[in-house]
Every structure is written in C-alpha cells, then in structure tokens.
Design a protein around this motif. Sequence first.
Motif, PDB file in Angstrom:
ATOM      1  N   TRP A 191       0.822  -1.157   0.037  1.00 22.27           N
ATOM      2  CA  TRP A 191      -0.066   0.048  -0.167  1.00 22.27           C
ATOM      3  C   TRP A 191       0.793   1.157   0.053  1.00 22.27           C
ATOM      4  O   TRP A 191       2.118   1.286   0.466  1.00 22.27           O
ATOM      5  CB  TRP A 191      -0.911   0.140   1.263  1.00 22.27           C
ATOM      6  CG  TRP A 191      -2.085  -1.094   1.144  1.00 22.27           C
ATOM      7  CD1 TRP A 191      -1.936  -2.111   2.012  1.00 22.27           C
ATOM      8  CD2 TRP A 191      -3.305  -1.158   0.260  1.00 22.27           C
ATOM      9  NE1 TRP A 191      -3.122  -2.994   1.795  1.00 22.27           N
ATOM     10  CE2 TRP A 191      -3.731  -2.478   0.533  1.00 22.27           C
ATOM     11  CE3 TRP A 191      -3.549  -0.284  -0.588  1.00 22.27           C
ATOM     12  CZ2 TRP A 191      -5.005  -2.628   0.170  1.00 22.27           C
ATOM     13  CZ3 TRP A 191      -4.835  -0.877  -1.221  1.00 22.27           C
ATOM     14  CH2 TRP A 191      -5.354  -1.973  -1.084  1.00 22.27           C
ATOM     15  N   TYR A 192       0.187   2.365  -0.483  1.00 22.75           N
ATOM     16  CA  TYR A 192       1.043   3.614  -0.500  1.00 22.75           C
ATOM     17  C   TYR A 192       1.433   4.039   0.868  1.00 22.75           C
ATOM     18  O   TYR A 192       0.607   3.910   1.804  1.00 22.75           O
ATOM     19  CB  TYR A 192       0.345   4.736  -1.047  1.00 22.75           C
ATOM     20  CG  TYR A 192       1.026   6.029  -1.515  1.00 22.75           C
ATOM     21  CD1 TYR A 192       1.931   5.911  -2.644  1.00 22.75           C
ATOM     22  CD2 TYR A 192       0.922   7.003  -0.725  1.00 22.75           C
ATOM     23  CE1 TYR A 192       2.769   7.030  -2.921  1.00 22.75           C
ATOM     24  CE2 TYR A 192       1.706   8.251  -0.870  1.00 22.75           C
ATOM     25  CZ  TYR A 192       2.716   8.234  -2.072  1.00 22.75           C
ATOM     26  OH  TYR A 192       3.289   9.273  -2.234  1.00 22.75           O
ATOM     27  N   PRO A 193       2.624   4.373   1.185  1.00 19.38           N
ATOM     28  CA  PRO A 193       3.125   4.773   2.348  1.00 19.38           C
ATOM     29  C   PRO A 193       2.409   5.741   3.094  1.00 19.38           C
ATOM     30  O   PRO A 193       2.264   6.703   2.444  1.00 19.38           O
ATOM     31  CB  PRO A 193       4.693   4.628   2.471  1.00 19.38           C
ATOM     32  CG  PRO A 193       4.921   5.116   0.818  1.00 19.38           C
ATOM     33  CD  PRO A 193       3.712   4.461   0.062  1.00 19.38           C
ATOM     34  N   GLN A 194       2.532   5.850   4.517  1.00 15.90           N
ATOM     35  CA  GLN A 194       2.087   6.989   5.182  1.00 15.90           C
ATOM     36  C   GLN A 194       0.705   7.351   4.790  1.00 15.90           C
ATOM     37  O   GLN A 194       0.563   8.716   4.547  1.00 15.90           O
ATOM     38  CB  GLN A 194       3.087   8.022   5.158  1.00 15.90           C
ATOM     39  CG  GLN A 194       4.460   7.584   5.809  1.00 15.90           C
ATOM     40  CD  GLN A 194       5.494   8.637   5.702  1.00 15.90           C
ATOM     41  OE1 GLN A 194       5.114   9.740   5.154  1.00 15.90           O
ATOM     42  NE2 GLN A 194       6.686   8.485   6.361  1.00 15.90           N
ATOM     43  N   SER A 195      -0.302   6.550   4.621  1.00 14.91           N
ATOM     44  CA  SER A 195      -1.674   6.886   4.019  1.00 14.91           C
ATOM     45  C   SER A 195      -2.565   6.075   4.847  1.00 14.91           C
ATOM     46  O   SER A 195      -2.298   5.337   5.636  1.00 14.91           O
ATOM     47  CB  SER A 195      -1.603   6.412   2.630  1.00 14.91           C
ATOM     48  OG  SER A 195      -1.535   5.329   2.410  1.00 14.91           O
ATOM     49  N   ASN A 196      -3.921   6.341   4.559  1.00 12.37           N
ATOM     50  CA  ASN A 196      -4.887   5.619   5.142  1.00 12.37           C
ATOM     51  C   ASN A 196      -5.550   4.408   4.234  1.00 12.37           C
ATOM     52  O   ASN A 196      -6.654   3.910   4.305  1.00 12.37           O
ATOM     53  CB  ASN A 196      -6.242   6.558   5.226  1.00 12.37           C
ATOM     54  CG  ASN A 196      -6.739   7.017   4.282  1.00 12.37           C
ATOM     55  OD1 ASN A 196      -6.072   7.092   3.180  1.00 12.37           O
ATOM     56  ND2 ASN A 196      -7.834   7.637   4.305  1.00 12.37           N
ATOM     57  N   PHE A 197      -4.595   3.879   3.561  1.00  9.30           N
ATOM     58  CA  PHE A 197      -4.982   2.628   2.465  1.00  9.30           C
ATOM     59  C   PHE A 197      -4.588   1.510   3.330  1.00  9.30           C
ATOM     60  O   PHE A 197      -3.604   1.372   4.079  1.00  9.30           O
ATOM     61  CB  PHE A 197      -4.258   2.800   1.489  1.00  9.30           C
ATOM     62  CG  PHE A 197      -4.340   3.768   0.299  1.00  9.30           C
ATOM     63  CD1 PHE A 197      -5.754   3.934  -0.333  1.00  9.30           C
ATOM     64  CD2 PHE A 197      -3.464   5.131   0.494  1.00  9.30           C
ATOM     65  CE1 PHE A 197      -6.086   5.011  -1.014  1.00  9.30           C
ATOM     66  CE2 PHE A 197      -4.124   6.047  -0.496  1.00  9.30           C
ATOM     67  CZ  PHE A 197      -5.180   6.162  -1.101  1.00  9.30           C
ATOM     68  N   PRO A 198      -5.518   0.416   3.213  1.00  7.33           N
ATOM     69  CA  PRO A 198      -6.642   0.309   2.251  1.00  7.33           C
ATOM     70  C   PRO A 198      -7.826   1.131   2.768  1.00  7.33           C
ATOM     71  O   PRO A 198      -8.169   0.910   3.904  1.00  7.33           O
ATOM     72  CB  PRO A 198      -7.076  -0.977   1.898  1.00  7.33           C
ATOM     73  CG  PRO A 198      -6.549  -1.838   3.518  1.00  7.33           C
ATOM     74  CD  PRO A 198      -5.514  -1.031   3.872  1.00  7.33           C
ATOM     75  N   GLN A 199      -8.709   1.701   1.902  1.00  8.45           N
ATOM     76  CA  GLN A 199      -9.791   2.365   2.422  1.00  8.45           C
ATOM     77  C   GLN A 199     -11.127   1.178   2.146  1.00  8.45           C
ATOM     78  O   GLN A 199     -10.974   0.195   1.326  1.00  8.45           O
ATOM     79  CB  GLN A 199     -10.301   3.432   1.239  1.00  8.45           C
ATOM     80  CG  GLN A 199      -9.167   4.538   1.569  1.00  8.45           C
ATOM     81  CD  GLN A 199      -9.510   5.656   0.496  1.00  8.45           C
ATOM     82  OE1 GLN A 199     -10.532   5.911  -0.171  1.00  8.45           O
ATOM     83  NE2 GLN A 199      -8.780   6.952   0.625  1.00  8.45           N
ATOM     84  N   LYS A 200     -12.062   1.501   2.965  1.00 10.33           N
ATOM     85  CA  LYS A 200     -12.951   0.515   3.091  1.00 10.33           C
ATOM     86  C   LYS A 200     -14.410   0.832   2.220  1.00 10.33           C
ATOM     87  O   LYS A 200     -15.409   0.425   2.439  1.00 10.33           O
ATOM     88  CB  LYS A 200     -13.936   0.329   4.413  1.00 10.33           C
ATOM     89  CG  LYS A 200     -12.673   0.130   5.646  1.00 10.33           C
ATOM     90  CD  LYS A 200     -11.958  -1.222   5.618  1.00 10.33           C
ATOM     91  CE  LYS A 200     -11.032  -1.451   6.408  1.00 10.33           C
ATOM     92  NZ  LYS A 200     -10.539  -2.761   6.515  1.00 10.33           N
ATOM     93  N   THR A 201     -13.908   1.586   1.069  1.00  8.38           N
ATOM     94  CA  THR A 201     -14.975   1.847   0.288  1.00  8.38           C
ATOM     95  C   THR A 201     -15.005   1.326  -1.397  1.00  8.38           C
ATOM     96  O   THR A 201     -15.939   1.253  -1.846  1.00  8.38           O
ATOM     97  CB  THR A 201     -15.036   3.546   0.035  1.00  8.38           C
ATOM     98  OG1 THR A 201     -13.738   4.135  -0.392  1.00  8.38           O
ATOM     99  CG2 THR A 201     -15.547   3.930   1.436  1.00  8.38           C
ATOM    100  N   HIS A 202     -13.649   0.695  -1.738  1.00  2.65           N
ATOM    101  CA  HIS A 202     -13.707   0.560  -3.180  1.00  2.65           C
ATOM    102  C   HIS A 202     -12.778  -0.718  -3.361  1.00  2.65           C
ATOM    103  O   HIS A 202     -11.732  -0.783  -2.287  1.00  2.65           O
ATOM    104  CB  HIS A 202     -12.944   1.447  -3.997  1.00  2.65           C
ATOM    105  CG  HIS A 202     -13.781   2.969  -4.107  1.00  2.65           C
ATOM    106  ND1 HIS A 202     -15.056   3.023  -4.395  1.00  2.65           N
ATOM    107  CD2 HIS A 202     -13.594   4.262  -3.239  1.00  2.65           C
ATOM    108  CE1 HIS A 202     -15.449   4.225  -4.523  1.00  2.65           C
ATOM    109  NE2 HIS A 202     -14.664   4.833  -3.756  1.00  2.65           N
ATOM    110  N   GLY A 203     -13.072  -1.474  -4.070  1.00  2.00           N
ATOM    111  CA  GLY A 203     -12.361  -2.652  -4.418  1.00  2.00           C
ATOM    112  C   GLY A 203     -11.097  -2.821  -5.347  1.00  2.00           C
ATOM    113  O   GLY A 203     -10.218  -3.394  -5.278  1.00  2.00           O
ATOM    114  N   LEU A 204     -11.264  -1.561  -6.351  1.00  5.61           N
ATOM    115  CA  LEU A 204     -10.430  -1.533  -7.252  1.00  5.61           C
ATOM    116  C   LEU A 204      -8.945  -1.095  -6.709  1.00  5.61           C
ATOM    117  O   LEU A 204      -8.917  -0.111  -6.005  1.00  5.61           O
ATOM    118  CB  LEU A 204     -10.792  -0.331  -8.401  1.00  5.61           C
ATOM    119  CG  LEU A 204      -9.763  -0.144  -9.754  1.00  5.61           C
ATOM    120  CD1 LEU A 204      -9.728  -1.414 -10.652  1.00  5.61           C
ATOM    121  CD2 LEU A 204     -10.479   0.964 -10.412  1.00  5.61           C
TER     122      LEU A 204
END
Length: 239
Positions: A191-204
């Motif tokens: 996942w992209y560093p220093q971020s809130n990924f994965p998000q709980k909204t999209h599967g793509l």
Amino acid sequence: MDMNLHIKTTRVMFVIELMWLFKTTPSQLVIHLALVSVLSFALSTAEENTCSLDTECVELMKTIVDARVKEMESEIENRVWNRIMDAPTVATDTVLNEAKPVVPECDFEYEGKCFKFHFADVMSFAEARSQCERSGGHMANIYDRAHVDMIVDAIRKREHANFFLFIGMTYDLNSDEVKWHNGTTSSYTRWYPQSNFPQKTHGLIRLIVLPFATGMLNNIGIDDANANGVLCETPQVVE
C-alpha cells in the motif's frame, strides 16, 4: 438485333460471370448469375423475334425474364453452392486465425510469466481490461517485492511524473484481503506509504509510481477510474 453485337455482348457477360465466380459472396453470385443467364436468354429471344425496343417488345422481354428467373433459380443456386463448397477451407481458416489472440512480446519476464505495458495519456478501466484480453492475457498480478521493483524501474525509465497503473488485483471489502486476478488471496501487498490505505469503500486497486514513492491505492471505483497505462500478464510460451 445485330448478330455481331449480340455475340460481343454474350462474351462480355461470360467474362463478367467468371470474375464474379471467384470474387463475390454466395448471395451476390446467385443474383448475378441469374441476371447474366436471363439477359443472355432475353437477348437471343429478342433477336429471334426481331422486335425493336418499343413498348410491346419491352413487355415481351419482361415476361420472358420473369419466366426464365423461375426456371433458373434452383439450377443456379445449386451450381454456385457446389462450386463454392469445393474449396471453403482457406476462407474459414483465415477467419479463425484472425480470431485467435496473439501473445505479445514481453517487456519483461518474471516467474515464468510474460508482462507487457500498454501506455496512454488517459485510459479507462474498460479499455485497460480489453487491451489485456486482446493479447490473450489479463490485467497483471504483483507477486512480491522483487516483482514490484521491476515494474517501478521500468516505468521510471519511461516516465518522470506521477504515473497511475491499472493492475489485476482487487481489495475484498468483506475479508480485508487483497486478491489476485483469479480470486486467490495475495501473499504480498504494498500500500502507498504513510496513508490511510486500504480504504473501506472501493475494491479496485491501482499502482501509483511517484519519483519518491510507490504503492497501491484503492481510492476510486471502476466506473470513475483512469490511469496512464495497464500492465498485462500472459503465461510465457516455451518454444
């Protein structure tokens, strides 16, 4: 009607008939041969009756043509189809060969698989998926760190700005797992560093490649997603 003119006309029609025999579709050929035969018969009949092109003669020829069409229809159709069916293989094989997917040359190979980039200024998800399917493969999985490093190096050699790449992996919102193209759970994510990924909204999932960082994003849906390219994957062909 002048005899020499009739002979020349008949010869021209015969040559045209041969040309159509080898270049037209079956339905066109049936119609053409019928017209050639009918016209030839009508001309010869007109000659025998020595009628001029007045109203009476035109009506006579029309009657002859109508009768001749009915008589010749079955005979011509059988003759044409028998001729065509003698050698149907070439045309059929050509269509089948065109429909087969062509395995592309690889931009790089990894773990026995072929990977190919397709770049665009703006590419939709549907375009990306279609591009990979046309080459006989699918949107690519990312298998481990060494693999993603090869992908990033290849993109940075070509692009110097922010780059979004479509891949074949998805995020399962229910299980909180990343899946490969075939639905198998991936053993590797980045996942992209220093971020809130994965998000709980999209599967793509898309891969973003920046000059200073890289990683996976799932911040947008399929219908709204765009990218600058796609990475396609096919099984490597062993020759």
